[in-house]
Write a protein that holds these residues in place. Sequence first.
Motif, PDB file in Angstrom:
ATOM      1  N   GLU A   1       0.842  -1.200   0.000  1.00  0.00           N
ATOM      2  CA  GLU A   1       0.000   0.000   0.000  1.00  0.00           C
ATOM      3  C   GLU A   1       0.880   1.254   0.000  1.00  0.00           C
ATOM      4  O   GLU A   1       0.597   2.220  -0.687  1.00  0.00           O
ATOM      5  N   GLU A   2       1.949   1.210   0.780  1.00  0.00           N
ATOM      6  CA  GLU A   2       2.887   2.331   0.847  1.00  0.00           C
ATOM      7  C   GLU A   2       3.695   2.437  -0.448  1.00  0.00           C
ATOM      8  O   GLU A   2       3.883   3.522  -0.984  1.00  0.00           O
ATOM      9  N   ALA A   3       4.138   1.311  -0.957  1.00  0.00           N
ATOM     10  CA  ALA A   3       4.997   1.305  -2.153  1.00  0.00           C
ATOM     11  C   ALA A   3       4.241   1.674  -3.427  1.00  0.00           C
ATOM     12  O   ALA A   3       4.765   2.406  -4.272  1.00  0.00           O
ATOM     13  N   LEU A   4       3.025   1.156  -3.570  1.00  0.00           N
ATOM     14  CA  LEU A   4       2.281   1.323  -4.815  1.00  0.00           C
ATOM     15  C   LEU A   4       1.083   2.264  -4.694  1.00  0.00           C
ATOM     16  O   LEU A   4       0.455   2.598  -5.693  1.00  0.00           O
ATOM     17  N   GLY A   5       0.741   2.643  -3.476  1.00  0.00           N
ATOM     18  CA  GLY A   5      -0.421   3.496  -3.253  1.00  0.00           C
ATOM     19  C   GLY A   5      -1.631   2.657  -2.881  1.00  0.00           C
ATOM     20  O   GLY A   5      -1.569   1.423  -2.834  1.00  0.00           O
ATOM     21  N   PRO A   6      -2.752   3.330  -2.620  1.00  0.00           N
ATOM     22  CA  PRO A   6      -3.970   2.610  -2.232  1.00  0.00           C
ATOM     23  C   PRO A   6      -4.331   1.533  -3.267  1.00  0.00           C
ATOM     24  O   PRO A   6      -4.337   1.787  -4.466  1.00  0.00           O
ATOM     25  N   GLY A   7      -4.587   0.340  -2.774  1.00  0.00           N
ATOM     26  CA  GLY A   7      -4.899  -0.788  -3.655  1.00  0.00           C
ATOM     27  C   GLY A   7      -3.671  -1.562  -4.105  1.00  0.00           C
ATOM     28  O   GLY A   7      -3.791  -2.553  -4.827  1.00  0.00           O
ATOM     29  N   GLY A   8      -2.493  -1.144  -3.672  1.00  0.00           N
ATOM     30  CA  GLY A   8      -1.255  -1.824  -4.075  1.00  0.00           C
ATOM     31  C   GLY A   8      -1.208  -3.279  -3.652  1.00  0.00           C
ATOM     32  O   GLY A   8      -0.731  -4.133  -4.387  1.00  0.00           O
ATOM     33  N   PHE A   9      -1.726  -3.559  -2.456  1.00  0.00           N
ATOM     34  CA  PHE A   9      -1.788  -4.947  -1.984  1.00  0.00           C
ATOM     35  C   PHE A   9      -2.602  -5.789  -2.966  1.00  0.00           C
ATOM     36  O   PHE A   9      -2.170  -6.842  -3.413  1.00  0.00           O
ATOM     37  N   ASN A  10      -3.800  -5.313  -3.316  1.00  0.00           N
ATOM     38  CA  ASN A  10      -4.664  -6.065  -4.228  1.00  0.00           C
ATOM     39  C   ASN A  10      -4.107  -6.110  -5.647  1.00  0.00           C
ATOM     40  O   ASN A  10      -4.331  -7.088  -6.361  1.00  0.00           O
ATOM     41  N   ALA A  11      -3.377  -5.092  -6.063  1.00  0.00           N
ATOM     42  CA  ALA A  11      -2.767  -5.095  -7.394  1.00  0.00           C
ATOM     43  C   ALA A  11      -1.769  -6.240  -7.547  1.00  0.00           C
ATOM     44  O   ALA A  11      -1.574  -6.770  -8.645  1.00  0.00           O
ATOM     45  N   MET A  12      -1.160  -6.641  -6.452  1.00  0.00           N
ATOM     46  CA  MET A  12      -0.148  -7.707  -6.489  1.00  0.00           C
ATOM     47  C   MET A  12      -0.709  -9.100  -6.229  1.00  0.00           C
ATOM     48  O   MET A  12      -0.009 -10.085  -6.450  1.00  0.00           O
ATOM     49  N   ARG A  13      -1.936  -9.186  -5.750  1.00  0.00           N
ATOM     50  CA  ARG A  13      -2.475 -10.506  -5.402  1.00  0.00           C
ATOM     51  C   ARG A  13      -2.436 -11.432  -6.604  1.00  0.00           C
ATOM     52  O   ARG A  13      -2.815 -11.067  -7.706  1.00  0.00           O
ATOM     53  N   GLY A  14      -1.923 -12.634  -6.368  1.00  0.00           N
ATOM     54  CA  GLY A  14      -1.795 -13.629  -7.427  1.00  0.00           C
ATOM     55  C   GLY A  14      -0.550 -13.443  -8.280  1.00  0.00           C
ATOM     56  O   GLY A  14      -0.265 -14.264  -9.143  1.00  0.00           O
ATOM     57  N   MET A  15       0.190 -12.364  -8.049  1.00  0.00           N
ATOM     58  CA  MET A  15       1.393 -12.097  -8.846  1.00  0.00           C
ATOM     59  C   MET A  15       2.584 -11.747  -7.958  1.00  0.00           C
ATOM     60  O   MET A  15       3.523 -11.098  -8.396  1.00  0.00           O
ATOM     61  N   GLY A  16       2.543 -12.181  -6.703  1.00  0.00           N
ATOM     62  CA  GLY A  16       3.602 -11.839  -5.757  1.00  0.00           C
ATOM     63  C   GLY A  16       4.873 -12.640  -5.916  1.00  0.00           C
ATOM     64  O   GLY A  16       5.904 -12.290  -5.368  1.00  0.00           O
ATOM     65  N   GLY A  17       4.815 -13.741  -6.659  1.00  0.00           N
ATOM     66  CA  GLY A  17       6.028 -14.498  -6.921  1.00  0.00           C
ATOM     67  C   GLY A  17       6.134 -15.783  -6.127  1.00  0.00           C
ATOM     68  O   GLY A  17       5.135 -16.385  -5.731  1.00  0.00           O
ATOM     69  N   LEU A  18       7.370 -16.178  -5.858  1.00  0.00           N
ATOM     70  CA  LEU A  18       7.684 -17.475  -5.272  1.00  0.00           C
ATOM     71  C   LEU A  18       8.757 -17.321  -4.205  1.00  0.00           C
ATOM     72  O   LEU A  18       9.719 -16.575  -4.392  1.00  0.00           O
ATOM     73  N   CYS A  19       8.588 -18.021  -3.093  1.00  0.00           N
ATOM     74  CA  CYS A  19       9.636 -18.143  -2.076  1.00  0.00           C
ATOM     75  C   CYS A  19      10.395 -19.434  -2.358  1.00  0.00           C
ATOM     76  O   CYS A  19       9.802 -20.421  -2.798  1.00  0.00           O
ATOM     77  N   ALA A  20      11.679 -19.425  -2.088  1.00  0.00           N
ATOM     78  CA  ALA A  20      12.490 -20.624  -2.330  1.00  0.00           C
ATOM     79  C   ALA A  20      13.540 -20.781  -1.238  1.00  0.00           C
ATOM     80  O   ALA A  20      14.014 -19.805  -0.675  1.00  0.00           O
TER      81      ALA A  20
END
Length: 180
Positions: free
Chosen positions: A129-148
């Motif tokens: 939310e801070e990095a991308l602005g309001p809705g930033g969390f939802n903008a990334m949902r499903g596209m956050g990547g992979l932990c390894a």
Amino acid sequence: MATIPPPGSALGRLMATLPRAGRVEWIGLRPKRDVAMRAAESVEAKTGAGLVGDRYAGGSGKRGVTLIQAEHLPAIAALAGHDAVAPALLRRNVVVSGIPLLALKGRRFRIGDVVLEGTDTCDPCSRMEEALGPGGFNAMRGMGGLCARIVEGGAFRVGDPVSALELTEDIITDDIRDDD
């Protein structure tokens, strides 16, 4: 979590087949909390730990490296209302192109000298939310990547290929084998 099918099954063969190797496009490290990530041309990965110079280098192994799909960056930017998004804003260590990262969940793959194992999706956090602005969390949902986790340490660099290793029953982790 969905159960991974046996490697010899029809679905197992489909899941094991990737169109090509990927490529490392960007590497980022954050030496301590609340500081900006810094880009690196190469990095050293420590087995069972993390990336040298990253604040998570001494932590648990399941999240030793975080990766994000380069092809998702324009989609995240569009959904967040930006023309583009710099990889450092998204707080992932490695940007990869050309290979579907989610296909690497539960399997081992190689980048440079390093063997990794995809442990889980890397879901966005409230800092988006801070990095991308309001809705930033939802903008990334499903596209956050992979932990390894790092299975075999070594070095890798920008431009190195990202290649899935052969999927066999003996390398499918118990965490992945069980239901989510």
